[in-house]
Scaffold this active site. Sequence first.
Site, PDB file in Angstrom:
ATOM      1  N   ILE A 196     -64.144  75.641  34.034  1.00  0.00           N
ATOM      2  CA  ILE A 196     -64.011  75.358  32.600  1.00  0.00           C
ATOM      3  C   ILE A 196     -65.055  74.339  32.152  1.00  0.00           C
ATOM      4  O   ILE A 196     -65.664  74.480  31.079  1.00  0.00           O
ATOM      5  CB  ILE A 196     -62.587  74.861  32.265  1.00  0.00           C
ATOM      6  CG1 ILE A 196     -61.533  75.846  32.774  1.00  0.00           C
ATOM      7  CG2 ILE A 196     -62.425  74.660  30.757  1.00  0.00           C
ATOM      8  CD1 ILE A 196     -60.098  75.365  32.629  1.00  0.00           C
ATOM      9  N   ALA A 203     -60.951  67.714  38.648  1.00  0.00           N
ATOM     10  CA  ALA A 203     -59.644  67.792  39.302  1.00  0.00           C
ATOM     11  C   ALA A 203     -59.738  68.752  40.477  1.00  0.00           C
ATOM     12  O   ALA A 203     -60.646  69.587  40.545  1.00  0.00           O
ATOM     13  CB  ALA A 203     -58.574  68.301  38.327  1.00  0.00           C
ATOM     14  N   GLU A 204     -58.797  68.619  41.383  1.00  0.00           N
ATOM     15  CA  GLU A 204     -58.496  69.713  42.310  1.00  0.00           C
ATOM     16  C   GLU A 204     -57.557  70.622  41.542  1.00  0.00           C
ATOM     17  O   GLU A 204     -56.582  70.151  40.942  1.00  0.00           O
ATOM     18  CB  GLU A 204     -57.835  69.179  43.572  1.00  0.00           C
ATOM     19  CG  GLU A 204     -58.776  68.401  44.492  1.00  0.00           C
ATOM     20  CD  GLU A 204     -59.852  69.277  45.114  1.00  0.00           C
ATOM     21  OE1 GLU A 204     -59.633  70.500  45.238  1.00  0.00           O
ATOM     22  OE2 GLU A 204     -60.915  68.746  45.472  1.00  0.00           O
ATOM     23  N   ASP A 209     -50.496  73.695  31.410  1.00  0.00           N
ATOM     24  CA  ASP A 209     -49.100  73.975  31.039  1.00  0.00           C
ATOM     25  C   ASP A 209     -48.171  73.903  32.252  1.00  0.00           C
ATOM     26  O   ASP A 209     -46.945  73.866  32.097  1.00  0.00           O
ATOM     27  CB  ASP A 209     -48.983  75.354  30.360  1.00  0.00           C
ATOM     28  CG  ASP A 209     -49.431  76.528  31.223  1.00  0.00           C
ATOM     29  OD1 ASP A 209     -49.942  76.306  32.355  1.00  0.00           O
ATOM     30  OD2 ASP A 209     -49.288  77.685  30.776  1.00  0.00           O
ATOM     31  N   TYR A 256     -49.915  70.499  42.970  1.00  0.00           N
ATOM     32  CA  TYR A 256     -50.938  70.499  41.914  1.00  0.00           C
ATOM     33  C   TYR A 256     -50.354  70.048  40.591  1.00  0.00           C
ATOM     34  O   TYR A 256     -50.863  69.110  39.955  1.00  0.00           O
ATOM     35  CB  TYR A 256     -51.553  71.899  41.769  1.00  0.00           C
ATOM     36  CG  TYR A 256     -52.319  72.088  40.467  1.00  0.00           C
ATOM     37  CD1 TYR A 256     -53.498  71.371  40.222  1.00  0.00           C
ATOM     38  CD2 TYR A 256     -51.872  72.967  39.486  1.00  0.00           C
ATOM     39  CE1 TYR A 256     -54.201  71.524  39.032  1.00  0.00           C
ATOM     40  CE2 TYR A 256     -52.575  73.134  38.296  1.00  0.00           C
ATOM     41  CZ  TYR A 256     -53.739  72.408  38.072  1.00  0.00           C
ATOM     42  OH  TYR A 256     -54.427  72.556  36.894  1.00  0.00           O
ATOM     43  N   ALA A 308     -47.606  68.505  39.939  1.00  0.00           N
ATOM     44  CA  ALA A 308     -47.102  67.127  39.985  1.00  0.00           C
ATOM     45  C   ALA A 308     -48.246  66.131  39.821  1.00  0.00           C
ATOM     46  O   ALA A 308     -48.112  65.115  39.133  1.00  0.00           O
ATOM     47  CB  ALA A 308     -46.360  66.883  41.301  1.00  0.00           C
ATOM     48  N   LYS A 317     -51.092  66.684  38.279  1.00  0.00           N
ATOM     49  CA  LYS A 317     -51.571  66.738  36.883  1.00  0.00           C
ATOM     50  C   LYS A 317     -50.576  66.032  35.967  1.00  0.00           C
ATOM     51  O   LYS A 317     -50.972  65.340  35.021  1.00  0.00           O
ATOM     52  CB  LYS A 317     -51.790  68.184  36.436  1.00  0.00           C
ATOM     53  CG  LYS A 317     -52.967  68.890  37.082  1.00  0.00           C
ATOM     54  CD  LYS A 317     -54.315  68.240  36.780  1.00  0.00           C
ATOM     55  CE  LYS A 317     -54.753  68.430  35.337  1.00  0.00           C
ATOM     56  NZ  LYS A 317     -56.145  67.944  35.126  1.00  0.00           N
ATOM     57  N   GLY A 358     -42.110  78.206  46.212  1.00  0.00           N
ATOM     58  CA  GLY A 358     -41.876  77.477  44.956  1.00  0.00           C
ATOM     59  C   GLY A 358     -42.587  78.072  43.757  1.00  0.00           C
ATOM     60  O   GLY A 358     -42.841  77.387  42.766  1.00  0.00           O
TER      61      GLY A 358
END
Length: 362
Positions: free
Chosen positions: A33, A103-104, A155, A180, A182, A184, A313
Amino acid sequence: LGVFTGFFYKPPPTTRLFRDAGMILVTGGAGFIGSNFVLDWLAASHEPVVNLDALTYAGNLRNLDSLQGDARHVFVRGNIGDRALLDSLLAQHRPRAIVHFAAESHVDRSIHGPGEFMQTNVQGTFTLLEATRAYWATLTPDERGTFRFHHVSTDEVYGSLAAGAPAFTETHPYEPNSPYSASKAASDHLVRAWHHTYGLPVVTTNCSNNYGPYHFPEKLIPLMIVNALAGKPLPVYGDGRQIRDWLYVKDHCSGIRAVLARGRVGETYNTGGWNEQANIDIVHSVCALLDELRTDPAGPYGRLITHVADRPGHDRRYAIDARKIERELGWRPAETFQSGIRKTVQWYLDHADWVADVQSGS
Ligand code: NAD
């Protein structure tokens, strides 16, 4: 394209010329992005960009090839967790805004190795916020008022929605379920706190799944395109009925520009495509386009679909209510899923060399 590594970073003399005109600092601008954002930004504006990216496996300078020789783009290889580098970049370039993508970003990788996600997404964002706060304090009152820290988020922080439940609004409780999401969510909370406690002028966007050019082929849509073209299985998690909202990446970029320009300080804006679809339907759409654009004599690409054990999950459904960004800022996506996915498949067909480089690791 000026490339500087953090350790050896010396400010390029040319960028000083731009100081009066303003400039922005983008983190993670060699990723999917971020690189689309930098390309769009420089196509639409003369305002220079300093692009700070660590070039992890997900960062790719080839995404920015078309900016070679463009003095408005300064690339710095470095880590958002490097406070000394951040201080030096901010003091030298004096950006009027920071757009934070770094970010990862891959859920599967976060399940296998969550440490990097905590390091970059949480600790890295904290370090960036602290450096920004120190820099912001050196600005004039006018500059402090117009400065923005734009945090790009997802989101996925809202967790999983039941079928038929209303889409996520900005006041939906945070219920992240993967390492991931969590990480963010933690970064969103830090950004919020730096506004409420220190007054830092922040805006946050929480966006749904993006797709489009320069998407690393570990994510669903590019993976399906690349595997199909190679005649490999198209792995679909579980029953494939996990629902996501999908937004063409250039629409996400225009949403970020709208929020950066006109968003209210301290607010979050949910950004999405009004386009909820099950993963398996996305895969069928990709196969149908490939059948049309690159017919395989061996038969329809759908024959390669292979259901594999579901991700632990795995959230069942995400959906974005994007009415606030439309009501307040007049933003809506320009592409439908039909137009966006056609452009995306065509882009991958036209950029086999980019795919080959990414896959070889070069
Ligand atoms: P990406 O993985 O393609 O790119 C991330 C970029 O950040 C890479 O260029 C990488 O080299 C760089 N980076 C990683 N760690 C770094 C560090 N410590 N210091 C400096 N640079 C570092 O990710 P993306 O899909 O482009 O996502 C960008 C942002 O948008 C992320 O914050 C992600 O959470 C968010 N987001 C992504 C999506 C999506 O569908 N891809 C949707 C909503 C939000």
